[in-house]
Design a protein around this motif. Structure first.
Motif, short mmCIF file in Angstrom:
data_model
loop_
_atom_site.label_atom_id
_atom_site.label_comp_id
_atom_site.label_asym_id
_atom_site.label_seq_id
_atom_site.Cartn_x
_atom_site.Cartn_y
_atom_site.Cartn_z
N VAL A 4 -1.65 5.94 -4.18
CA VAL A 4 -1.18 4.59 -4.03
C VAL A 4 0.30 4.34 -4.03
O VAL A 4 0.91 5.19 -4.81
CB VAL A 4 -1.72 3.73 -5.33
CG1 VAL A 4 -1.30 2.29 -5.14
CG2 VAL A 4 -3.35 3.76 -5.10
N ILE A 5 0.77 3.74 -3.14
CA ILE A 5 2.51 3.76 -3.14
C ILE A 5 2.79 2.12 -4.00
O ILE A 5 2.21 1.22 -3.48
CB ILE A 5 2.87 3.40 -1.66
CG1 ILE A 5 2.46 4.56 -0.83
CG2 ILE A 5 4.35 3.33 -1.79
CD1 ILE A 5 2.87 5.90 -0.92
N ILE A 7 5.89 -0.20 -5.04
CA ILE A 7 7.12 -0.74 -4.85
C ILE A 7 7.66 -1.57 -5.85
O ILE A 7 7.23 -2.75 -5.69
CB ILE A 7 7.17 -1.25 -3.24
CG1 ILE A 7 6.82 -0.08 -2.37
CG2 ILE A 7 8.72 -1.40 -3.08
CD1 ILE A 7 6.69 -0.70 -1.04
N LEU A 122 5.85 7.28 4.16
CA LEU A 122 5.12 6.64 3.17
C LEU A 122 3.59 6.82 3.74
O LEU A 122 3.54 6.47 4.93
CB LEU A 122 4.95 5.20 2.75
CG LEU A 122 6.50 4.70 2.33
CD1 LEU A 122 6.45 3.07 1.81
CD2 LEU A 122 6.79 5.42 0.94
N GLY A 124 -0.60 6.18 2.15
CA GLY A 124 -1.45 6.20 0.95
C GLY A 124 -2.55 5.27 1.39
O GLY A 124 -2.60 4.61 2.63
N VAL A 127 -1.12 -0.14 -1.14
CA VAL A 127 0.32 -0.33 -1.41
C VAL A 127 0.48 -1.54 -2.46
O VAL A 127 -0.30 -2.26 -2.17
CB VAL A 127 1.33 -0.68 -0.42
CG1 VAL A 127 2.62 -1.01 -0.59
CG2 VAL A 127 1.23 0.64 0.81
N TYR A 128 1.14 -1.43 -3.35
CA TYR A 128 1.67 -2.60 -4.25
C TYR A 128 2.92 -2.99 -4.22
O TYR A 128 3.67 -2.03 -4.42
CB TYR A 128 1.13 -2.31 -5.63
CG TYR A 128 1.52 -3.55 -6.54
CD1 TYR A 128 0.75 -4.66 -6.55
CD2 TYR A 128 2.64 -3.17 -7.74
CE1 TYR A 128 1.31 -5.68 -7.55
CE2 TYR A 128 2.94 -4.67 -8.41
CZ TYR A 128 2.26 -5.70 -8.28
OH TYR A 128 2.53 -6.63 -8.95
N ILE A 129 3.24 -4.24 -4.23
CA ILE A 129 4.78 -4.65 -4.06
C ILE A 129 4.96 -5.60 -5.02
O ILE A 129 4.34 -6.59 -5.24
CB ILE A 129 4.95 -5.30 -2.63
CG1 ILE A 129 4.52 -4.15 -1.38
CG2 ILE A 129 6.65 -5.58 -2.35
CD1 ILE A 129 4.51 -4.90 -0.17
N ILE A 142 5.21 -0.32 5.43
CA ILE A 142 3.93 -0.97 4.63
C ILE A 142 2.93 -1.60 5.55
O ILE A 142 1.87 -1.11 5.41
CB ILE A 142 4.43 -1.87 3.90
CG1 ILE A 142 5.59 -1.83 2.61
CG2 ILE A 142 3.56 -3.05 3.37
CD1 ILE A 142 6.40 -2.46 2.10
N GLN A 145 -0.03 0.54 6.48
CA GLN A 145 -1.16 1.10 5.37
C GLN A 145 -2.09 0.33 5.29
O GLN A 145 -2.14 -0.65 5.75
CB GLN A 145 -0.09 1.14 3.97
CG GLN A 145 1.18 1.86 3.87
CD GLN A 145 1.08 3.14 4.31
OE1 GLN A 145 -0.01 3.93 3.86
NE2 GLN A 145 2.08 3.61 5.09
N VAL A 148 -2.89 -3.74 1.36
CA VAL A 148 -1.59 -4.14 0.58
C VAL A 148 -1.77 -5.22 -0.44
O VAL A 148 -2.38 -6.13 0.16
CB VAL A 148 -0.45 -4.33 1.76
CG1 VAL A 148 0.83 -4.60 0.95
CG2 VAL A 148 -0.23 -3.03 2.47
N SER A 150 0.44 -7.59 -2.73
CA SER A 150 2.01 -8.08 -3.05
C SER A 150 1.81 -9.05 -4.31
O SER A 150 0.98 -9.82 -4.16
CB SER A 150 2.65 -8.69 -2.06
OG SER A 150 4.02 -9.05 -2.42
#
Length: 266
Positions: A4-5, A7, A122, A124, A127-129, A142, A145, A148, A150
């Motif tokens: 998991v990315i 940010i 990146l 994964g 992704v969480y922003i 992003i 991916q 995602v 956010s």
């Protein structure tokens, strides 16, 4: 173990425990003052690590003593730090004024809206922003991916492709259609669902036309909910990666967050 990315920010939170609520022109005493690592990316990443994810964090740290200490703490906690950018300057703490009721006021230094960028490519499962400003190359990465999530930005922010947008109900318009439109301006055409937490009241899931309400976990008596929303987001994303539908993921996230608040209060 999904990659998991995450940010967003990693802060040095200086928490002032106030003895009374803030009032204009008042004189307030504090009973304690502590400094600890915090920030949206930090709390969300810690939750994901505890659930078993491999977490790569995209953030910006300063090369001074505090920044180097934060970097070491992230490594010790198990974060992958290959995408962290070291920027010139000195670390400035985030001041958090915590009232006896749990209400908090955050005082942040100016200049924290500089665009986040990633060192390297990146890749994964999700992704969480939780960041306002993102540079173009990061937005493009992003978009590549598969999943995602956010946080709903509270101030003007860089649009970013997102499947789910999470917010506190207090931070979006009461009109769900208007809230959906604003989320769409941030997340674009990928937006599938708006997820709104509301303390001890039901969690609202809205897909632009239909609303689903999810009962939250039992109330936890605490005067410090710092990081709870970020922990919820991490748990929600992890459950989605496990293949659970959004309502079940919200239910899991509420329970996991309540358990964390209970442990922290012990």
């Amino acid at each position: 173990m999904p990659r998991v990315i995450v940010i967003g920010s990693v802060n040095h939170d200086r928490i002032w425990q106030l003895d009374a609520p803030l009032v204009p022109g008042g004189r307030i005493q504090f009973s304690s003052r502590t400094t600890q690592l915090g920030g949206g990316a930090f709390y969300t990443g810690r939750q994901l690590l505890e659930l078993g994810a491999d977490v790569a964090i995209v953030t910006r740290l300063m090369p001074d003593e505090q920044g180097q200490a934060a970097l070491k703490s992230l490594v010790s906690a198990g974060f992958n730090i290959e995408h962290i950018t070291m920027a010139a300057g000195e670390t400035a703490p985030l001041e958090i004024l915590l009232e006896p009721s749990g209400e908090r006021t955050i005082i942040a230094p100016a200049g924290r809206s500089q665009p986040h960028t990633a060192s390297g490519n990146l890749s994964g499962a999700g992704v969480y922003i939780n960041a306002l400003a993102l540079d173009e190359s990061l937005v493009a990465q992003i978009d590549a991916q598969p999943l995602v999530v956010s946080q709903f930005p509270l101030r003007p922010a860089t649009p970013r492709p997102a499947d789910y947008v999470i917010s506190s109900r207090d931070d979006v318009p009461d009109d769900l259609t208007l809230a959906w439109q604003r989320a769409g301006q941030i997340a674009g055409s990928r937006l599938k669902m708006l997820v709104l937490t509301d303390g001890t009241r039901p969690i609202t899931l809205f897909d632009g036309s239909q609303t689903v309400e999810v009962a939250p976990a039992d109330r936890v008596d605490t005067t410090n909910t710092i990081g709870a929303g970020d922990r919820f987001a991490g748990s929600f994303l992890f459950s989605l990666l496990e293949g659970k539908p959004p309502a079940a993921a919200a239910r899991d996230a509420s329970r996991t967050t309540a358990e964390w608040l209970r442990r922290r209060g012990d």
